[in-house]
Enzyme design. Sequence first.
Site: not given
Length: 292
Positions: A126-128
């Site tokens: 969901s969050c790089g």
Amino acid sequence: MEMNNLELVSVKEVLIKRINSFKSTTLPDIISVEEPLEILLQYGPENQRILKNISVTMRTPGNDIQLAIGFLFTEGIISSYDNVKDAYHLETGCKIQKKNSIQIELKEDFVPHLMKAERNFYTTSSCGVCGKGSIEAIKTVSSFSFANKPKLNLSLETLYQMPQRLRIAQSDFAATGGIHACGLFSADGELILSHEDVGRHNALDKLIGSALAANLLPLNKHILILSGRASFELIQKAAMSGISVVAAIGAPSSLAVELAIEFNITLLGFLKEDRVNIYNSSDTVSIETHQE
């Protein structure tokens, strides 16, 4: 070097209970597979090789080698596909791990730019950006970022058709409804490359890794379509590969807009069949419109 990817499962069937009004029915459903991928990097002189764990990312299995090489490139660790000597899945004795480790071997005369990646390399689907040391640490400068870009003239009619063309190519999304995609288009609307993944940043790394192997960079004559929103890291990866136009089906973040301005990227959001918002216009891209 050939990119020999193993046949990996990207979707699976599960039994669910579907409730309509007050009636419950048991039936099969298709969901996207999410598993960790460990990226190992081997580098150094022939008699002093170093093996380093670079990243663990949650991804949809498939195109793992492209993902790993695209990740190394967009993080500034390698500068060219020619830096890579070999890439392969590691065989493990643990059935649980499956084919979830990739080893990238760099050529002996190339020194990876590990200092440019100042972060704890753990990312999630969901969050790089998790674990980044600072915003400045991910403003990695590519040789393509500020290269002279050709003039592009885009028609709205062509742009409006791109989301549907990408959707048609999304085989996993059609089965699951729960996966991200990105597509690389020519200025006349031809879909050149597309990839899917539970992680939007992984899908783009797969695409850039494929383009890098095909010697397509810089991608300054292309349009990148994102199936969801446009985040800071996706614009950073687009800038690293020289992309001139990024169009998202969803909204861009404030940092995405700021980075698009910094890298002279035309950034579009909420691209639909008959509408689009322009958040930044670069001086090399022209979109014909009628001012009201």
